[in-house]
Design an enzyme around this catalytic site. Sequence first.
Site, PDB file in Angstrom:
ATOM      1  N   GLY A   9       7.379   1.808  -1.851  1.00 45.12           N
ATOM      2  CA  GLY A   9       7.199   0.450  -2.402  1.00 45.12           C
ATOM      3  C   GLY A   9       8.321   0.141  -3.380  1.00 45.12           C
ATOM      4  CB  ALA A  43      22.430   3.588 -13.719  1.00 46.13           C
ATOM      5  NE  ARG A  78       4.860   2.932   1.094  1.00 49.39           N
ATOM      6  CZ  ARG A  78       4.438   1.830   0.474  1.00 49.39           C
ATOM      7  NH1 ARG A  78       4.153   0.748   1.159  1.00 49.39           N
ATOM      8  NH2 ARG A  78       4.266   1.823  -0.830  1.00 49.39           N
ATOM      9  N   GLY A 137       8.674   6.977  -5.265  1.00 54.45           N
ATOM     10  CA  GLY A 137       7.471   7.571  -5.844  1.00 54.45           C
ATOM     11  C   GLY A 137       7.109   8.886  -5.175  1.00 54.45           C
ATOM     12  CG  ASP A 138       2.999   9.958  -4.713  1.00 53.01           C
ATOM     13  OD1 ASP A 138       3.381   8.925  -4.122  1.00 53.01           O
ATOM     14  OD2 ASP A 138       1.808  10.204  -4.965  1.00 53.01           O
ATOM     15  N   GLY A 139       5.567   9.721  -2.411  1.00 53.06           N
ATOM     16  CA  GLY A 139       5.852   9.845  -0.973  1.00 53.06           C
ATOM     17  C   GLY A 139       7.323  10.192  -0.752  1.00 53.06           C
ATOM     18  CB  THR A 141       6.086   3.960  -8.170  1.00 50.29           C
ATOM     19  OG1 THR A 141       4.774   3.416  -7.995  1.00 50.29           O
ATOM     20  CG2 THR A 141       5.962   5.165  -9.093  1.00 50.29           C
ATOM     21  CG  ASP A 166       1.213   2.435  -7.997  1.00 53.40           C
ATOM     22  OD1 ASP A 166       1.009   1.226  -8.180  1.00 53.40           O
ATOM     23  OD2 ASP A 166       1.183   2.964  -6.876  1.00 53.40           O
ATOM     24  CG  ASP A 176       1.381   7.022  -9.066  1.00 51.20           C
ATOM     25  OD1 ASP A 176       2.611   6.923  -9.238  1.00 51.20           O
ATOM     26  OD2 ASP A 176       0.848   6.907  -7.957  1.00 51.20           O
ATOM     27  NE  ARG A 207     -14.868 -22.872 -13.440  1.00 47.80           N
ATOM     28  CZ  ARG A 207     -14.141 -23.789 -12.827  1.00 47.80           C
ATOM     29  NH1 ARG A 207     -12.827 -23.750 -12.878  1.00 47.80           N
ATOM     30  NH2 ARG A 207     -14.728 -24.749 -12.143  1.00 47.80           N
ATOM     31  CG  MET A 236      -0.538  -4.217  -6.388  1.00 45.84           C
ATOM     32  SD  MET A 236       1.136  -4.029  -5.770  1.00 45.84           S
ATOM     33  CE  MET A 236       0.987  -4.943  -4.225  1.00 45.84           C
ATOM     34  NE  ARG A 289      -1.804   2.580  -1.950  1.00 46.72           N
ATOM     35  CZ  ARG A 289      -0.739   2.504  -1.178  1.00 46.72           C
ATOM     36  NH1 ARG A 289      -0.811   1.889  -0.035  1.00 46.72           N
ATOM     37  NH2 ARG A 289       0.398   3.053  -1.529  1.00 46.72           N
ATOM     38  N   GLY A 302      -6.470  -8.881 -23.538  1.00 45.68           N
ATOM     39  CA  GLY A 302      -7.751  -9.165 -24.203  1.00 45.68           C
ATOM     40  C   GLY A 302      -8.882  -9.404 -23.218  1.00 45.68           C
ATOM     41  CD  GLU A 357      -3.943  -2.104  -4.590  1.00 48.20           C
ATOM     42  OE1 GLU A 357      -4.003  -2.893  -3.648  1.00 48.20           O
ATOM     43  OE2 GLU A 357      -2.895  -1.502  -4.900  1.00 48.20           O
ATOM     44  CG  HIS A 371       2.925  -7.370  -2.159  1.00 51.23           C
ATOM     45  ND1 HIS A 371       1.682  -7.407  -1.576  1.00 51.23           N
ATOM     46  CD2 HIS A 371       3.476  -6.189  -1.811  1.00 51.23           C
ATOM     47  CE1 HIS A 371       1.500  -6.298  -0.875  1.00 51.23           C
ATOM     48  NE2 HIS A 371       2.574  -5.538  -1.006  1.00 51.23           N
TER      49      HIS A 371
HETATM   50  O1  F6P Z   1       2.760   2.162  -4.731  1.00 47.98           O
HETATM   51  C1  F6P Z   1       3.093   0.882  -5.149  1.00 47.98           C
HETATM   52  C2  F6P Z   1       2.136  -0.130  -4.605  1.00 47.98           C
HETATM   53  O2  F6P Z   1       2.565  -1.397  -5.036  1.00 47.98           O
HETATM   54  C3  F6P Z   1       0.661   0.071  -4.933  1.00 47.98           C
HETATM   55  O3  F6P Z   1       0.285  -0.351  -6.221  1.00 47.98           O
HETATM   56  C4  F6P Z   1       0.004  -0.727  -3.841  1.00 47.98           C
HETATM   57  O4  F6P Z   1      -1.299  -0.267  -3.623  1.00 47.98           O
HETATM   58  C5  F6P Z   1       0.895  -0.470  -2.659  1.00 47.98           C
HETATM   59  O5  F6P Z   1       2.177  -0.135  -3.191  1.00 47.98           O
HETATM   60  C6  F6P Z   1       1.017  -1.609  -1.689  1.00 47.98           C
HETATM   61  O6  F6P Z   1       1.839  -1.197  -0.641  1.00 47.98           O
HETATM   62  P1  F6P Z   1       2.375  -2.163   0.515  1.00 47.98           P
HETATM   63  O7  F6P Z   1       3.421  -3.047  -0.080  1.00 47.98           O
HETATM   64  O8  F6P Z   1       2.943  -1.249   1.538  1.00 47.98           O
HETATM   65  O9  F6P Z   1       1.206  -2.953   0.973  1.00 47.98           O
END
Ligand code: F6P
Length: 336
Positions: A24, A35, A85, A115-117, A139, A141, A143, A176, A183, A185, A199, A236, A266
């Site tokens: 992503g 850089a 990917r 990221g990790d992938g 990333t 995330d 994470d 309301r 985002m 996952r 807040g 999400e 996105h």
């Molecule tokens: O890993 C980054 C991320 O934006 C996540 O937060 C999200 O769940 C995922 O990628 C969405 O991936 P894609 O763009 O492939 O739908």
Amino acid sequence: MEALKKSGISTSKIKKIGVFTSGGDAPGMNAAIRAVIRSGIFYGKEMVGIKRGYQGIIESDFLPMNARSVSNIIQRGGTILKSARSNDFRTEIGRQKAFSNLQAAKIDALVAIGGDGTFTGAKIFFEEFEFPIIGIPGTIDNDLIGTDFTLGYDTATNTALRATDAIKDTASSHSRLFFIEVMGRDTGFIALRTAIAGGAEAALVPEELMTMDELMQVLEDGSNNAKTSSIVIVAEGNPNGTAAEIAYKVMQKDSRYQAKVTTLGHVQRGGSPSCFDRMLASKLGVWAVEALLEGKHNAMVGDRGGKLIITPFSEAIEATRKFNDELLRIAQILAI
Ligand code: F6P
């Protein structure tokens, strides 16, 4: 110039370095590409941009780059090298092709931004071909362990925060209840930060279950405390479902609520990177090239407290950054 160079680095056997972005995209990736390219050139190396991540290696989508190729991109979101990917890279045949293409192009080392992938692929590639790769954590995330922040997280949360602020205006005008889906996952870092800084009344995250009854109680407590509008930030991947599903369940449980839902999606992945992300990208880009030229690889660079730390890919992909319970506690205290 010579004085700026770290001793020992310029004698490295590495002559040609490729850089790519994968997985992503995240705001700040362009600043990191810039850089990497500029520091490689600073150290006298030939630099190559690789399009579409691992897929571009398999298809020899290589682009010679110089210092000017990365002019005027530090402020741009997305990635000029594009991202993907790659399913082909998951196969042995795909990785063999990638290795042959790198050899044919005389690329000696790679900088992988992702990221990790991305780092899982890099680790396997190193195990199979001993090909030196250094990673830059990119990333939204946040994470990954081995760095205080990942590239793009700050910008993504600021985007989510701006949207939350805007929704708060209308939520309060109409008294309301709003559910805002962000985002994340597997992790709730974006949600929690947005909830505290925005807040919000509650944050629903993948790491900690807030039952529907507990959520109803939070909303009830709010209205007993003279709140007329409420914002709930929903990651999400939280166990209760999407923001729309949760809103529906809340209205089923108590028909007094007319909940509204906004899913940011996105929009959080794009946009001009924040000053923080540009700074982080600039530091990590220089550190990645220097680490590579010092003989470090099969690992990612990170920034902890302003200092470079290097974490092997095996550790970076195995452990997920621990959820910050303290921040959840702070969010709950401040939501009364
Ligand atoms: O890993 C980054 C991320 O934006 C996540 O937060 C999200 O769940 C995922 O990628 C969405 O991936 P894609 O763009 O492939 O739908």
